[in-house]
Write an enzyme that holds these catalytic residues in place. Structure first.
Site, mmCIF file in Angstrom:
data_model
loop_
_atom_site.group_PDB
_atom_site.id
_atom_site.type_symbol
_atom_site.label_atom_id
_atom_site.label_comp_id
_atom_site.label_asym_id
_atom_site.label_seq_id
_atom_site.Cartn_x
_atom_site.Cartn_y
_atom_site.Cartn_z
ATOM 1 N N ALA A 72 0.858 -1.180 0.000
ATOM 2 C CA ALA A 72 0.000 0.000 0.000
ATOM 3 C C ALA A 72 0.898 1.236 0.000
ATOM 4 O O ALA A 72 2.070 1.152 0.367
ATOM 5 C CB ALA A 72 -0.860 -0.015 1.257
ATOM 6 N N GLY A 128 0.653 -5.215 0.638
ATOM 7 C CA GLY A 128 -0.475 -5.170 -0.287
ATOM 8 C C GLY A 128 -0.106 -5.693 -1.670
ATOM 9 O O GLY A 128 -0.974 -6.161 -2.418
ATOM 10 N N GLU A 168 -0.494 -9.290 -1.433
ATOM 11 C CA GLU A 168 -1.937 -9.560 -1.299
ATOM 12 C C GLU A 168 -2.643 -9.477 -2.652
ATOM 13 O O GLU A 168 -3.554 -10.259 -2.938
ATOM 14 C CB GLU A 168 -2.556 -8.574 -0.299
ATOM 15 C CG GLU A 168 -2.068 -8.838 1.119
ATOM 16 C CD GLU A 168 -2.577 -7.829 2.122
ATOM 17 O OE1 GLU A 168 -2.251 -6.631 1.962
ATOM 18 O OE2 GLU A 168 -3.301 -8.209 3.049
ATOM 19 N N GLU A 195 4.120 -5.787 6.975
ATOM 20 C CA GLU A 195 3.271 -4.801 7.668
ATOM 21 C C GLU A 195 3.591 -4.666 9.157
ATOM 22 O O GLU A 195 3.502 -3.574 9.715
ATOM 23 C CB GLU A 195 1.785 -5.165 7.502
ATOM 24 C CG GLU A 195 1.222 -4.885 6.107
ATOM 25 C CD GLU A 195 1.379 -6.044 5.143
ATOM 26 O OE1 GLU A 195 2.202 -6.946 5.409
ATOM 27 O OE2 GLU A 195 0.689 -6.061 4.114
HETATM 28 C C1 3H9 Z 1 0.604 -2.496 3.313
HETATM 29 O O1 3H9 Z 1 0.865 -2.924 2.238
HETATM 30 C C2 3H9 Z 1 -0.734 -2.602 3.969
HETATM 31 C C3 3H9 Z 1 -1.652 -3.551 3.264
HETATM 32 O O2 3H9 Z 1 -1.486 -4.848 3.804
HETATM 33 C C4 3H9 Z 1 -3.090 -3.210 3.482
HETATM 34 C C5 3H9 Z 1 -3.552 -1.920 2.908
HETATM 35 C C6 3H9 Z 1 -5.013 -1.683 3.076
HETATM 36 N N1 3H9 Z 1 4.607 3.496 0.020
HETATM 37 O O3 3H9 Z 1 13.339 2.001 0.320
HETATM 38 P P1 3H9 Z 1 13.718 2.759 -0.888
HETATM 39 C C7 3H9 Z 1 9.334 5.072 -1.164
HETATM 40 S S1 3H9 Z 1 1.756 -1.630 4.214
HETATM 41 C C8 3H9 Z 1 5.058 4.724 -0.278
HETATM 42 O O4 3H9 Z 1 14.784 3.783 -0.770
HETATM 43 P P2 3H9 Z 1 14.823 0.389 -2.104
HETATM 44 C C9 3H9 Z 1 10.435 5.423 -0.167
HETATM 45 O O5 3H9 Z 1 9.929 6.254 0.859
HETATM 46 C C10 3H9 Z 1 3.155 -1.530 3.136
HETATM 47 N N2 3H9 Z 1 6.349 5.002 -0.553
HETATM 48 O O6 3H9 Z 1 14.081 1.782 -2.125
HETATM 49 C C11 3H9 Z 1 11.442 6.107 -1.055
HETATM 50 O O7 3H9 Z 1 10.973 7.423 -1.282
HETATM 51 P P3 3H9 Z 1 12.000 8.655 -1.414
HETATM 52 C C12 3H9 Z 1 3.931 -2.775 3.110
HETATM 53 C C13 3H9 Z 1 7.210 3.967 -0.518
HETATM 54 O O8 3H9 Z 1 14.986 -0.013 -3.501
HETATM 55 C C14 3H9 Z 1 11.327 5.333 -2.375
HETATM 56 O O9 3H9 Z 1 10.043 4.700 -2.335
HETATM 57 N N3 3H9 Z 1 5.123 -2.589 2.319
HETATM 58 C C15 3H9 Z 1 6.813 2.664 -0.210
HETATM 59 O O10 3H9 Z 1 16.002 0.463 -1.204
HETATM 60 C C16 3H9 Z 1 12.384 4.281 -2.555
HETATM 61 O O11 3H9 Z 1 12.377 3.432 -1.428
HETATM 62 C C17 3H9 Z 1 6.303 -2.197 2.833
HETATM 63 O O12 3H9 Z 1 6.419 -2.001 4.025
HETATM 64 C C18 3H9 Z 1 5.436 2.438 0.062
HETATM 65 N N4 3H9 Z 1 4.954 1.214 0.343
HETATM 66 O O13 3H9 Z 1 13.815 -0.614 -1.390
HETATM 67 C C19 3H9 Z 1 7.444 -2.034 1.869
HETATM 68 N N5 3H9 Z 1 7.898 1.851 -0.245
HETATM 69 O O14 3H9 Z 1 12.871 8.306 -2.560
HETATM 70 C C20 3H9 Z 1 8.220 -0.803 2.176
HETATM 71 C C21 3H9 Z 1 8.940 2.628 -0.580
HETATM 72 O O15 3H9 Z 1 11.089 9.818 -1.618
HETATM 73 N N6 3H9 Z 1 9.272 -0.556 1.215
HETATM 74 N N7 3H9 Z 1 8.530 3.911 -0.745
HETATM 75 O O16 3H9 Z 1 12.747 8.704 -0.107
HETATM 76 C C22 3H9 Z 1 10.457 -1.210 1.214
HETATM 77 O O17 3H9 Z 1 10.681 -2.119 1.994
HETATM 78 C C23 3H9 Z 1 11.505 -0.770 0.230
HETATM 79 O O18 3H9 Z 1 11.146 0.522 -0.198
HETATM 80 C C24 3H9 Z 1 11.680 -1.660 -1.032
HETATM 81 C C25 3H9 Z 1 12.621 -0.957 -2.019
HETATM 82 C C26 3H9 Z 1 12.287 -2.997 -0.575
HETATM 83 C C27 3H9 Z 1 10.365 -1.899 -1.707
#
Ligand code: 3H9
Length: 693
Positions: free
Chosen positions: A63, A102, A105, A125
């Site tokens: 999400a 998400g 999911e 999450e």
């Molecule tokens: C969820 O899914 C809830 C659902 O179950 C239910 C919903 C109803 N959203 O980390 P990076 C941004 S909860 C918005 O440096 P990498 C991040 O802030 C979610 N923004 O890259 C950064 O922005 P900026 C569950 C996001 O290659 C840029 O993207 N998912 C999100 O080192 C680059 O990120 C997670 O918890 C997001 N979801 O790593 C996954 N994710 O450049 C969280 C990233 O402006 N994300 N951004 O600073 C990660 O673990 C890592 O970002 C990922 C990439 C491994 C994907």
């Protein structure tokens, strides 16, 4: 405006592409786009099967975290997932990069899942204080066993495509580009070569013993297990009729969204990334191919280990042959530790240690691109080292100091190239701790700062930009709030109670245990250094000095505030009570009792006071930079978001009132910082300041 979701027809199959950089988060445009694409393809009688894939570096990473806390805009993700699952045409998800939260999911409600080699899938999450909220806890156990479900939902770590295949989470692993794979797999789905299943129709059975033992484990952790326990409750609903189970999961997700844990953990997620936003971000980092480290003590060896683990060749300089042997032994042991923790493969061990040279010959640094000095904390010693480096190192080499509090500008005065001098302050153990304070001097060049940040990224550390002052961000704040614990102890709080109260608050260890662990002699030396600078009005507690004078420096000597027994247990050092009582009598203090809540309030308030000053003076760029320092370098409980995130929960006006009350006892120590008063007057927050800067 580019469209986030597009679809293409290839004869009787179709592909839907999500292109929402940087990580294809499931924001509103993506959700609406997927529903629109399905609406169009479902009524198209030509189409027999569909593949859903992503452009860019990853499948949907979850999400859109930035939308949490704002009013949700339909269609919400759970409805999009149900819509995908209910589609009358079979859909295969093509996973690459990381399919997280998400994102996974979305894949779980497709009718088949194919992952690219190297892809990872996970439900992280819980790391945000949440639980999967779009059917993950209900659909996952229909595809895999209870143990895998519990591990993924409550642990949050992603698993490899290979493990996901073995455990039934995905159906196949392929090689190749997602767009091309999408066409091929949609055809296989159409032809029945890839089995299509509706996940909610798969019967589910949970292993009650595994659920019970997970519940017992999380319950035993008290507040620390609350997030995992809530996620587990959703899994337990999975055996109910699907729509009822999904409603339970949704209710728990909404409860989690309002929790303090989510607020703090979300802040920590963004803090880790926000700190990279520095004024020098546009400068091109210098190339770093060879690094020198001066000093092979615990700190220098840790720094060298960290550099070696990042694949860099490292030359460590020591003063004498026996010191060379010590450094080599320490670094080898550090690397062996990395192997046993799974951070370095056994196969890579020889090559990694092969990049290390430990020598007494400083001339070997002539070709280094960066030299990090980690010698004794004395300006005289630093000047000597930097003077020599100035003669030996090539033009353009960066000369860094790992000093924890000395003035970088004064160190830079020893060389003819102050623009190449910077502070790179690592935290011990340097190959484990994630924080790197990048201390920018008055003359430090922009590209040198950018190199510090690029290096941190390579070392998988979190770099925070700090200005020059005694102790920079972290140690300056620590020096201030550490005094509050001494004051409480002298006024009657038992120091073991102080330790316990802070552990209850979420700290990994209490301050007196930390002091014993890091060595009481360090603080002793620091207090002696500061003695001439200490203002006459400052209250002084001499207990720690007394402990050191008796030759007790904490863990390393077996005795400090506590006595450390060979069986691993510890008890209070009886001498300490004597030192405290003597000082109380000498100073006419009548001891009183403290509640745990008062201990935490005073300690945290002292931390917030100095943190505010550090922001006010521009030593930290923003409040969130202070939070990152404490989260990644000082073990501040992550779910509380950092001292200034926590300050917003208390509120500036309440903090001002608290400080004024404490000031009746000690008006010198307890002073309201101007910035905090301003926030209280304007009814604004540190979060507002983060947005402004
Ligand atoms: C969820 O899914 C809830 C659902 O179950 C239910 C919903 C109803 N959203 O980390 P990076 C941004 S909860 C918005 O440096 P990498 C991040 O802030 C979610 N923004 O890259 C950064 O922005 P900026 C569950 C996001 O290659 C840029 O993207 N998912 C999100 O080192 C680059 O990120 C997670 O918890 C997001 N979801 O790593 C996954 N994710 O450049 C969280 C990233 O402006 N994300 N951004 O600073 C990660 O673990 C890592 O970002 C990922 C990439 C491994 C994907």
């Amino acid at each position: 405006m580019t469209q986030v979701v597009t679809f293409e027809k290839h004869g009787d199959i179709a592909t839907i592409c999500i292109d929402n950089p940087p990580v294809n988060a499931a924001g509103h445009a993506m959700r609406q786009g997927v529903v629109d694409a399905l609406d169009a393809l479902e009524v198209d009688s030509d189409i027999k099967a569909i593949a859903l894939y992503c452009a860019g570096r990853t499948f949907v990473a979850g999400a859109d975290i930035r939308e949490f806390g704002k009013p949700s805009q339909p269609p919400v993700l759970p409805d999009v997932c149900n819509r995908i699952e209910a589609c009358s045409k079979p859909i295969v998800a093509i996973l690459h990069g990381t399919a997280l939260g998400g994102g996974l999911e979305v894949a779980l409600c497709c009718h088949a899942r194919v992952a690219q080699k190297g892809a990872k899938v996970g439900l992280p999450e819980v790391h945000l204080g949440l639980l999967p909220g779009s059917g993950g806890t209900i659909r996952l156990p229909r595809l895999t066993d209870t143990a895998t479900t519990i591990k993924m939902v409550t642990g949050g770590a992603p698993i490899s495509a290979e493990e996901a295949l073995e455990k039934g989470v995905i159906d196949r692993i392929v090689d190749g580009d997602p767009a091309q794979t999408a066409v091929e797999m949609a055809k296989e789905l159409r032809d029945g070569k890839l089995n299509a299943r509706v996940t909610r129709d798969i019967p589910v059975e949970l292993d009650a013993t595994k659920i019970a033992s997970a519940r017992a484990k999380f319950s035993a952790k008290g507040a620390g297990g609350a997030v995992a326990l809530r996620a587990l409750r959703a899994v337990e609903s999975a055996t109910k009729p699907v729509d009822e189970a999904l409603a339970d999961e949704r209710a728990l997700f909404i409860e989690a969204l309002a929790s303090e844990e989510h607020h703090g953990l979300k802040h920590a997620f963004f803090a880790e990334r926000a700190v990279a936003n520095i004024p020098e971000a546009k400068a091109t980092a210098r190339e770093i191919n060879a690094v020198g480290v001066i000093g092979g003590g615990t700190m220098g060896s840790g720094i060298a280990t960290s550099l070696l683990l990042a694949g860099l060749p490292v030359t460590v300089i020591e003063m004498a042959e026996e010191r060379v042997a010590f450094a080599t032994k320490t670094i080898t042991a550090n690397l062996q530790g990395a192997v046993s923790r799974g951070k370095l493969s056994e196969a890579a061990f020889d090559a990694t240690i092969g990049r290390l040279v430990v020598t007494t010959d400083m001339q070997t640094l002539a070709g280094a691109d960066l030299v990090i000095e980690a010698v004794f904390e004395s300006m005289e010693v630093k000047h000597d080292v930097f003077g020599k480096l100035d003669d030996i190192c090539k033009d353009g080499a960066i000369l860094a100091s790992n000093t924890s509090y000395l003035n970088i500008d004064k160190i830079a005065a020893a060389v003819k190239r102050p623009q190449d001098v910077i502070g790179l302050h690592f935290f011990s153990p340097a190959h484990v701790m994630r924080l790197l304070e990048v201390v920018v001097g008055a003359e430090t060049a922009d590209d040198v700062v950018a190199t510090g940040f690029a290096l941190a990224k390579r070392l998988r550390k979190v770099a925070v930009r700090a200005g020059v002052c005694d102790g920079f961000i972290g140690n300056r704040i620590l020096a201030h709030y550490a005094r509050s614990t001494g004051y409480m102890m002298m006024d009657g709080a038992d120091y073991e109670q102080i330790d316990n109260a802070l552990v209850e608050f979420g700290a990994a260890m209490g301050p007196f245990t930390v002091g014993d662990l890091s060595g009481l002699d360090i603080g002793w030396a620091e207090r002696k250094r500061r003695a001439p600078l200490r203002p006459s009005q400052e209250r002084y507690v001499g207990v720690a000095d007394k402990i050191c004078e008796a030759g007790d420096f904490g863990r390393k000597t077996g005795k400090g505030y506590y006595v450390y027994w060979p069986d691993g247990s510890k008890t209070k050092n009886p001498n300490v009570a004597k030192y405290i009582a003597e000082e109380q009598v000498a100073k006419g203090i009548t001891p009183r009792s403290f509640t745990n809540a008062e201990i935490v309030d005073r300690y945290i308030t002292a931390m917030i006071v100095e943190s505010t000053r550090v922001v006010e003076e521009g030593i930290a760029l923003r409040p969130i930079d202070v939070d990152a320092v404490f989260l990644f370098g000082y073990g501040f409980p992550r779910h509380r978001g950092g001292p200034l995130c926590y300050a917003d929960r208390i509120g500036a006006a309440n903090l001002v009132e608290r400080i004024k009350t404490y000031a009746h006892e000690d008006p010198f120590y307890w002073q309201v910082p101007k910035l905090l008063q301003k926030l209280a007057d304007d009814n604004t927050t540190f979060a507002d300041l983060n947005k402004e800067r």
